[in-house]
Design a protein around this motif. Sequence first.
Motif, PDB file in Angstrom:
ATOM      1  N   HIS A  83       0.914  -1.227   0.250  1.00 29.52           N
ATOM      2  CA  HIS A  83       0.077  -0.010  -0.125  1.00 29.52           C
ATOM      3  C   HIS A  83       0.867   1.319  -0.101  1.00 29.52           C
ATOM      4  CE1 HIS A  83      -3.848  -1.825   0.354  1.00 29.52           C
ATOM      5  NE2 HIS A  83      -3.405  -2.716   1.161  1.00 29.52           N
ATOM      6  N   LEU A  84       1.963   1.065   0.719  1.00 32.71           N
ATOM      7  CA  LEU A  84       2.948   2.270   0.800  1.00 32.71           C
ATOM      8  C   LEU A  84       3.358   2.632  -0.601  1.00 32.71           C
ATOM      9  CD1 LEU A  84       4.006   4.366   2.951  1.00 32.71           C
ATOM     10  CD2 LEU A  84       6.183   2.799   2.723  1.00 32.71           C
ATOM     11  N   GLY A  85       3.809   1.657  -1.437  1.00 35.10           N
ATOM     12  CA  GLY A  85       4.594   1.796  -2.635  1.00 35.10           C
ATOM     13  C   GLY A  85       3.653   2.353  -3.401  1.00 35.10           C
ATOM     14  N   LEU A  86       2.171   1.917  -3.641  1.00 34.44           N
ATOM     15  CA  LEU A  86       1.142   2.535  -4.656  1.00 34.44           C
ATOM     16  C   LEU A  86       1.096   4.235  -4.093  1.00 34.44           C
ATOM     17  CD1 LEU A  86      -1.233  -0.471  -4.989  1.00 34.44           C
ATOM     18  CD2 LEU A  86       0.092   0.444  -6.811  1.00 34.44           C
ATOM     19  N   ALA A  87       0.861   4.348  -2.894  1.00 33.45           N
ATOM     20  CA  ALA A  87       0.998   5.692  -2.410  1.00 33.45           C
ATOM     21  C   ALA A  87       1.777   6.549  -2.828  1.00 33.45           C
ATOM     22  CB  ALA A  87       0.592   5.686  -0.700  1.00 33.45           C
ATOM     23  N   PHE A  88       3.104   5.922  -2.674  1.00 31.11           N
ATOM     24  CA  PHE A  88       4.426   6.716  -3.268  1.00 31.11           C
ATOM     25  C   PHE A  88       4.158   7.045  -4.538  1.00 31.11           C
ATOM     26  CE2 PHE A  88       8.678   7.084  -5.024  1.00 31.11           C
ATOM     27  CZ  PHE A  88       9.101   7.816  -3.904  1.00 31.11           C
ATOM     28  N   GLN A  89       3.763   6.042  -5.537  1.00 31.57           N
ATOM     29  CA  GLN A  89       3.804   6.427  -7.000  1.00 31.57           C
ATOM     30  C   GLN A  89       2.292   7.266  -7.290  1.00 31.57           C
ATOM     31  OE1 GLN A  89       5.799   5.419  -9.411  1.00 31.57           O
ATOM     32  NE2 GLN A  89       4.700   7.215 -10.381  1.00 31.57           N
ATOM     33  N   ILE A  90       1.187   7.223  -6.567  1.00 33.61           N
ATOM     34  CA  ILE A  90       0.105   8.186  -6.875  1.00 33.61           C
ATOM     35  C   ILE A  90       0.573   9.563  -6.493  1.00 33.61           C
ATOM     36  CG2 ILE A  90      -2.222   8.525  -6.197  1.00 33.61           C
ATOM     37  CD1 ILE A  90      -2.746   5.672  -5.602  1.00 33.61           C
ATOM     38  N   ARG A  91       1.195   9.859  -5.428  1.00 32.26           N
ATOM     39  CA  ARG A  91       1.762  11.156  -5.029  1.00 32.26           C
ATOM     40  C   ARG A  91       2.689  11.516  -6.158  1.00 32.26           C
ATOM     41  NH1 ARG A  91       0.264  15.605  -3.433  1.00 32.26           N
ATOM     42  NH2 ARG A  91       1.770  16.907  -2.302  1.00 32.26           N
ATOM     43  N   ASP A  92       3.490  10.811  -6.595  1.00 29.32           N
ATOM     44  CA  ASP A  92       4.399  11.128  -7.617  1.00 29.32           C
ATOM     45  C   ASP A  92       3.614  11.747  -8.860  1.00 29.32           C
ATOM     46  OD1 ASP A  92       7.124  11.195  -7.348  1.00 29.32           O
ATOM     47  OD2 ASP A  92       7.554   9.645  -8.907  1.00 29.32           O
ATOM     48  N   ASP A  93       2.525  10.858  -9.332  1.00 28.04           N
ATOM     49  CA  ASP A  93       1.831  11.330 -10.576  1.00 28.04           C
ATOM     50  C   ASP A  93       1.197  12.649 -10.299  1.00 28.04           C
ATOM     51  OD1 ASP A  93       2.578   8.947 -11.832  1.00 28.04           O
ATOM     52  OD2 ASP A  93       0.805   7.927 -11.452  1.00 28.04           O
ATOM     53  N   ILE A  94       0.672  12.853  -9.058  1.00 28.23           N
ATOM     54  CA  ILE A  94      -0.118  14.025  -8.518  1.00 28.23           C
ATOM     55  C   ILE A  94       0.951  15.274  -8.660  1.00 28.23           C
ATOM     56  CG2 ILE A  94      -1.200  15.292  -6.746  1.00 28.23           C
ATOM     57  CD1 ILE A  94      -2.594  12.592  -5.927  1.00 28.23           C
ATOM     58  N   LEU A  95       2.314  15.052  -8.168  1.00 24.65           N
ATOM     59  CA  LEU A  95       3.210  16.130  -8.283  1.00 24.65           C
ATOM     60  C   LEU A  95       3.460  16.431  -9.709  1.00 24.65           C
ATOM     61  CD1 LEU A  95       5.480  15.180  -5.509  1.00 24.65           C
ATOM     62  CD2 LEU A  95       4.067  17.014  -5.378  1.00 24.65           C
ATOM     63  N   ASP A  96       3.487  15.655 -10.821  1.00 28.73           N
ATOM     64  CA  ASP A  96       3.791  15.716 -12.030  1.00 28.73           C
ATOM     65  C   ASP A  96       2.722  16.680 -12.696  1.00 28.73           C
ATOM     66  OD1 ASP A  96       5.392  14.935 -14.500  1.00 28.73           O
ATOM     67  OD2 ASP A  96       3.406  14.756 -15.198  1.00 28.73           O
ATOM     68  N   LEU A  97       1.526  16.844 -12.247  1.00 27.35           N
ATOM     69  CA  LEU A  97       0.539  17.723 -12.508  1.00 27.35           C
ATOM     70  C   LEU A  97       0.491  18.946 -11.826  1.00 27.35           C
ATOM     71  CD1 LEU A  97      -2.519  15.517 -13.163  1.00 27.35           C
ATOM     72  CD2 LEU A  97      -1.122  16.421 -14.763  1.00 27.35           C
ATOM     73  N   GLU A  98       0.829  19.190 -10.367  1.00 24.81           N
ATOM     74  CA  GLU A  98       0.692  20.293  -9.847  1.00 24.81           C
ATOM     75  C   GLU A  98       1.895  20.572  -8.598  1.00 24.81           C
ATOM     76  OE1 GLU A  98      -3.071  19.565  -7.764  1.00 24.81           O
ATOM     77  OE2 GLU A  98      -2.126  18.440  -6.063  1.00 24.81           O
TER      78      GLU A  98
END
Length: 282
Positions: A200-215
């Motif tokens: 779950h932590l790994g998926l959270a890490f990547q999702i946050r990465d994707d969000i940062l790529d936008l904003e």
Amino acid sequence: MLIQKLNESVDKLDAPQILKESMLYSLNAGGKRIRPLLLFATLKAFDKPIEKGLEVASAIEMIHTYSLIHDDLPSMDDDDLRRGKPTNHKVFGEAIATLSGDALLTYGFQLIAQIPSEHADADQKIAIIQEFAKASGAEGMVGGQVADMEAEGKKLTLEELEYVHVHKTGKLLEFSILAGAILARATEMEKKILSKFAYHLGLAFQIRDDILDLEGDEEKIGKPVGSDEENHKMTYPALLTLAGAKRALKNHINESLRLLKETGLKTSLLEEITLLIAHRDH
């Protein structure tokens, strides 16, 4: 402590100077060092000194750094910047960059084999090397990288996107936690719960990465905002919408924290890192 260990480990190599300079250039380029932090935090959860994990933490940073050097090559993502600095091949050329990545990959395994006997016995070293190879190879990070490239320009299902990121990013994060558990002689049940936490932590890490790529702030994230979209990569916001990605991030963080409580260990530092991942800005 870790940076000093990394520099000393490379400096003492009997290898061409240009190769060592290339290795150190990327090792010292900054970054979150989240994987070594997870290893040290896991040891702390078991009341073990972090010195036990210094060689493994160095090996993890070397494997992670090698993957970034190769990711940036013209044959892969063809990036000019990494963490706000010119990528390795822009400074040292493609051949040296490729070979320095190869050197970091192989040296990581050597460091684990050289863990002092007072920190790990032969069985522990073998267990760590086995997990390390699996997490970084075809069944882990490399397999995830291939799946990521194959997915470019395609519309993926959530399950397919999670496969990419569980393997490309999550497996090495999971290894960082499992390695700490192996060094601490955790029970099978403790390792099982920690593996679920890592998922779950790994998926959270990547999702946050994707969000940062936008904003995110381009200076803080060290690459152009919107580069994933430009490279035709499928992301969580593209699949779920930005609001949906933020909900998914919250769900994975909450499940991570729940699983930490389930371990019954002293997980305050792991909890702190989990929240850091949820709110990081780079």
